[in-house]
Write an enzyme that holds these catalytic residues in place. Structure first.
Site, PDB file in Angstrom:
ATOM      1  N   VAL A   1       2.961   1.168   3.186  1.00 44.63           N
ATOM      2  CA  VAL A   1       2.660   0.010   4.025  1.00 44.63           C
ATOM      3  C   VAL A   1       3.363  -1.209   3.436  1.00 44.63           C
ATOM      4  O   VAL A   1       3.245  -1.481   2.236  1.00 44.63           O
ATOM      5  CB  VAL A   1       1.143  -0.245   4.119  1.00 44.63           C
ATOM      6  CG1 VAL A   1       0.868  -1.433   5.025  1.00 44.63           C
ATOM      7  CG2 VAL A   1       0.441   0.995   4.655  1.00 44.63           C
TER       8      VAL A   1
ATOM      9  N   GLY B   1       0.215   5.662  -0.170  1.00 46.16           N
ATOM     10  CA  GLY B   1      -0.689   6.792  -0.303  1.00 46.16           C
ATOM     11  C   GLY B   1      -0.023   8.079   0.125  1.00 46.16           C
ATOM     12  O   GLY B   1       1.203   8.165   0.263  1.00 46.16           O
ATOM     13  N   GLY B   2      -0.842   9.112   0.371  1.00 44.05           N
ATOM     14  CA  GLY B   2      -0.296  10.415   0.710  1.00 44.05           C
ATOM     15  C   GLY B   2       0.397  10.456   2.050  1.00 44.05           C
ATOM     16  O   GLY B   2       1.251  11.291   2.291  1.00 44.05           O
TER      17      GLY B   2
ATOM     18  N   GLY C   1       0.832  -1.196   0.000  1.00 38.53           N
ATOM     19  CA  GLY C   1       0.000   0.000   0.000  1.00 38.53           C
ATOM     20  C   GLY C   1       0.862   1.238   0.000  1.00 38.53           C
ATOM     21  O   GLY C   1       1.907   1.288   0.638  1.00 38.53           O
TER      22      GLY C   1
ATOM     23  N   LYS D   1       3.358   0.109   8.755  1.00 40.29           N
ATOM     24  CA  LYS D   1       3.100   1.412   8.142  1.00 40.29           C
ATOM     25  C   LYS D   1       4.261   2.355   8.430  1.00 40.29           C
ATOM     26  O   LYS D   1       4.592   2.624   9.584  1.00 40.29           O
ATOM     27  CB  LYS D   1       1.795   2.004   8.669  1.00 40.29           C
ATOM     28  CG  LYS D   1       1.421   3.329   8.010  1.00 40.29           C
ATOM     29  CD  LYS D   1       0.060   3.818   8.485  1.00 40.29           C
ATOM     30  CE  LYS D   1      -0.309   5.122   7.798  1.00 40.29           C
ATOM     31  NZ  LYS D   1      -1.621   5.632   8.270  1.00 40.29           N
TER      32      LYS D   1
ATOM     33  N   ASP E   1     -12.008   9.225   8.199  1.00 46.73           N
ATOM     34  CA  ASP E   1     -11.779   8.793   6.814  1.00 46.73           C
ATOM     35  C   ASP E   1     -12.455   7.439   6.574  1.00 46.73           C
ATOM     36  O   ASP E   1     -11.826   6.488   6.122  1.00 46.73           O
ATOM     37  CB  ASP E   1     -10.279   8.714   6.518  1.00 46.73           C
ATOM     38  CG  ASP E   1     -10.000   8.569   5.029  1.00 46.73           C
ATOM     39  OD1 ASP E   1     -10.844   9.000   4.217  1.00 46.73           O
ATOM     40  OD2 ASP E   1      -8.951   8.018   4.676  1.00 46.73           O
TER      41      ASP E   1
ATOM     42  N   GLY F   1       1.960   7.678   3.663  1.00 49.92           N
ATOM     43  CA  GLY F   1       3.111   6.815   3.823  1.00 49.92           C
ATOM     44  C   GLY F   1       2.998   5.546   3.005  1.00 49.92           C
ATOM     45  O   GLY F   1       2.170   5.426   2.110  1.00 49.92           O
TER      46      GLY F   1
END
Length: 749
Positions: A434, A429-430, A427, A448, A545, A432
């Site tokens: 994973v 994203g903005g 994973g 993470k 979120d 960090g």
């Protein structure tokens, strides 16, 4: 007379050198393009693989149209866009028009322009190091659409202000102007500028919304830009990175169309899908031509060689050597052994000196490694203290949480992820990256690694770790521990294997396998987890979120709420918190967007959108749908109002058999997404209502246990088990503003 003769000799040598340098320069200039092809358009050099015709360029992607401008000068263009500069280092500069949307005083659209690059290959990608994506306007949101990793990609930027006096010149923090870093490997892009209220409230000083990509340092925002940024079809410079083909060097070198010529090497650039060529050290020219890289005569330029005596410089193919006078030995270089008188004597002193040097070298190396290791240990200890490790360890000991929540060492997690190997990324994203990790006790975990750290928030971080470590709910992803020995703290979670709810709903080959009973079960479990966070946790937690890609499914398809990176703790004496706006478009509470007041009803709104996803099988926000249907919530409300509910429901939900339940859940979703938070139910009420709907179902097997036959029937599976080993990585594929985007609106962005 002798002095005069010497002067003539020196002058003649200088003429020969200058002549040879000029000849080399001319040859290099002619060899930048294919034979019989133009190597310039106006003042811009056109090196191969670019060319001004089909025969002179590698393919149509590198075709340059040399067109005469209004001033009478030749001007290179690609896709109708002016190209001021082409670099052999793999960059190309464009003069791109601004994307705009302008309105008249009554709020009617008066002019519109959407900037785009129509090239549909991955040859050109936006330079993530040279550019910024920006939007200008006081009632503005803008999108950058494109392709990334063979999938659709979108990102956005939002700018809001009430009057011109609030705007600060020279800043671009979301008030009148916003800017966003561009990620790697974005190609085939287009820009779109839009408005929230058609500029009716700010029209007097800002009638337009603008969006553009601009080279860093080439645009300085001022309040005057709100009214006159566009001047005679103004263009701004931006930079594209270009590569050859779409394969890396390892595979491209095996192909017959491999382009790198002699005396060149192949490089894999960080931003791009193909490869680039460059001349080897000691060579110069165009590496894309068969014989484009020519030997550089370092002896002609004193700055290119370091011989102690320039006249003793000897040019070789790709290099040079320095000679020594007679009876001397050495390499003749200033930074080497230079030239020393050779007596031809090797005595015991020289041997002893050599042995002593070796001993000294070994000892120095050993001492260096010890010092380096000690520095690393001290650095980790410093990070541990800075990140609050001492306080956290004490708190865990007092709360008897040491066994359930572990403070991992940096070495443990480094080993678990094979030194954070890119193949273990599941994973990104903005916030960090994973990684999937394998601990020494054979447990599989998700690690993470955040990109940013706010040292002023260390105390809050510790409190959140302590709180999350004590959450023991079957429908919440368990926090196993953390590592504080790195600059940015690492969090370790249990690994969930079956993927995200988002991919199970929206991947067509999976959505048909999820029956209505399974969807109702997942919805009830998710609501129960959120209700627990709001009511049972102390202090309460607002997730902030909630979306289908943050709901994971385990081997038994039990829902697990994840990703608390945006969550906020609510003090017991408060019912709301003022925060910078953050969330995901399509799920974001409109009341929260207007007031920045975060309450537990913000999670209720987001959960309502998930209910609609489960009912319709559609994404929360999609630009593939008509404009009036882009927001799933608004489209769903419209369908209910017009009594068209069953027209928008997904086809495989057993409409006739489950008609009553579908209507009840649809009505619950409608109440969850009411504009005013006070009109929405609490998550506790939502959870109770969904559980009640499950209990009144005539089928007693709704609750899924470990029995495989029950699970297959519930999920609509008719064949073998359906394994998706990577949970978080799949959701990242859709981590774009077009298809499920995570956007941090800190500072108005």
């Amino acid at each position: 007379m002798g002095g005069y003769r010497l002067h003539l000799q020196v002058t003649w040598v200088g003429v020969l050198i200058l002549s040879e340098m000029a000849t080399s320069a001319v040859a290099a200039a002619h060899e930048s393009a294919l034979p019989s092809c133009l190597d310039h358009c106006g003042e811009v050099q056109i090196p191969y693989p670019f060319g001004t015709s089909d025969d002179c360029s590698l393919n149509k992607d590198f075709l340059i149209n040399c067109t005469q401008s209004s001033t009478g000068r030749d001007q290179p263009q690609i896709d109708g866009i002016v190209v001021p500069k082409i670099s052999m280092e793999g960059q190309l500069e464009l003069s791109l028009k601004l994307s705009k949307k302008c309105y008249n005083e009554s709020g009617m659209l008066s002019s519109f322009w959407r900037s785009r690059l129509l090239i549909t290959t991955s040859t050109f990608t936006i330079s993530n190091t040279e550019n910024m994506f920006m939007a200008v306007g006081c009632d503005t949101y803008a999108y950058l659409h494109g392709k990334q990793y063979n999938g659709n990609f979108s990102m956005g930027c939002m700018s809001i202000c009430q009057n011109q006096s609030n705007v600060l010149n020279g800043t671009c923090s979301g008030i009148g102007c916003c800017k966003v870093e561009i990620p790697k490997k974005v190609s085939n892009f287009s820009l779109q500028a839009s408005s929230f209220r058609n500029h009716t409230e700010v029209w007097s000083f800002n009638p337009c919304s603008y969006a553009f990509i601009v080279k860093k340092g080439q645009f300085n925002f001022s309040s005057d830009n709100l009214s006159n940024i566009e001047d005679n079809n103004r263009t701004l410079p931006m930079v594209l990175d270009w590569t050859i083909g779409n394969e890396r060097c390892k595979y491209a070198q095996l192909k017959s169309d491999y382009l790198c010529g002699g005396n060149s090497t192949c490089d894999d650039p960080e931003n791009g899908y193909g490869y680039r060529c460059q001349c080897k050290k000691g060579y110069d020219g165009n590496p894309y031509l068969p014989l484009g890289c020519k030997d550089v005569n370092e002896c002609l330029n004193p700055n290119l060689n370091n011989c102690t005596s320039p006249k003793r410089c000897i040019n070789t193919e790709g290099n040079y050597t320095c000679s020594c006078p007679k009876w001397h030995s050495g390499d003749g270089r200033k930074d080497g052994e230079s030239c020393t008188l050779n007596l031809g004597l090797v005595n015991k002193t020289a041997i002893a000196s050599g042995v002593g040097f070796v001993v000294l070298l070994v000892s120095s190396t050993w001492m260096y490694l010890i010092i380096k290791q000690r520095k690393l240990i001290r650095l980790r200890e410093r990070f541990f203290r800075q990140n609050g490790g001492v306080i956290l360890r004490q708190q865990l000991s007092r709360q008897n949480s040491v066994e359930t929540t572990k403070i991992f060492s940096a070495e443990e997690l480094k080993k678990a992820t094979n030194n954070y190997h890119e193949n273990l990324i599941i994973g990104e994203g903005g916030f960090g990256i994973v990684y999937k990790g394998f601990l020494s006790d054979n447990r599989v975990v998700a690690i993470k690694k955040s990109k940013l750290v706010d040292k002023s928030q260390i105390e809050q971080f510790i409190n959140e770790v302590l709180l999350l470590s004590q959450i023991n709910h079957r429908n919440v992803v368990k926090l196993l521990g953390c590592c504080l020995e790195t600059e940015v703290p690492l969090l370790v979670y249990e690994f969930i294997s079956r993927g995200t709810l988002f991919e199970h709903i929206h991947h067509k080959d999976r959505s048909l396998r999820i029956s209505w009973e399974a969807r109702l079960k997942i919805a009830a479990e998710t609501a129960e987890a959120l209700s627990y966070l709001h009511c049972a946790a102390s202090p309460p937690i607002i997730h902030r979120d909630v979306k289908s890609s943050n709901i994971l499914l385990d081997d038994n398809y039990t829902a697990k709420v994840s990703d608390f990176g945006a969550s906020r703790l609510i003090p017991l004496d408060q019912i709301e918190v003022f925060t910078l706006m953050q969330g995901t478009l399509g799920y974001l509470d409109p009341e929260y967007m207007q007031t920045s007041q975060l309450t537990e009803k913000s999670d209720v709104y987001s959960f309502g959108v998930i209910l609609i996803e489960l009912l319709t099988g559609e994404k929360a926000l999609s630009f593939d749908r008509p404009e009036e249907e882009r927001s799933l919530a608004m489209h769903f409300l419209s369908a209910i109002k017009e009594d068209r509910l069953f027209e928008v429901l997904e086809q495989n939900l057993g409409t006739k058999r489950n008609e009553k339940q579908l209507k009840e859940v649809a009505n619950l979703a409608r109440r969850c997404i009411k504009l005013k938070g006070e009109d929405r139910p609490t998550m506790k009420e939502v959870a109770a209502e969904l559980e009640g709907l499950r209990k009144i179902d005539k089928h007693s097997w709704v609750s899924v246990g470990s029995n495989s036959e029950e699970r297959e029937y519930l999920l609509g599976e008719t064949s073998g088990s359906y394994t998706y080993d990577v949970a978080i990585k799949s959701s990242v594929v859709y981590d774009s503003m077009k298809d499920h985007t995570m956007v941090a609106f800190d500072g108005g962005r």
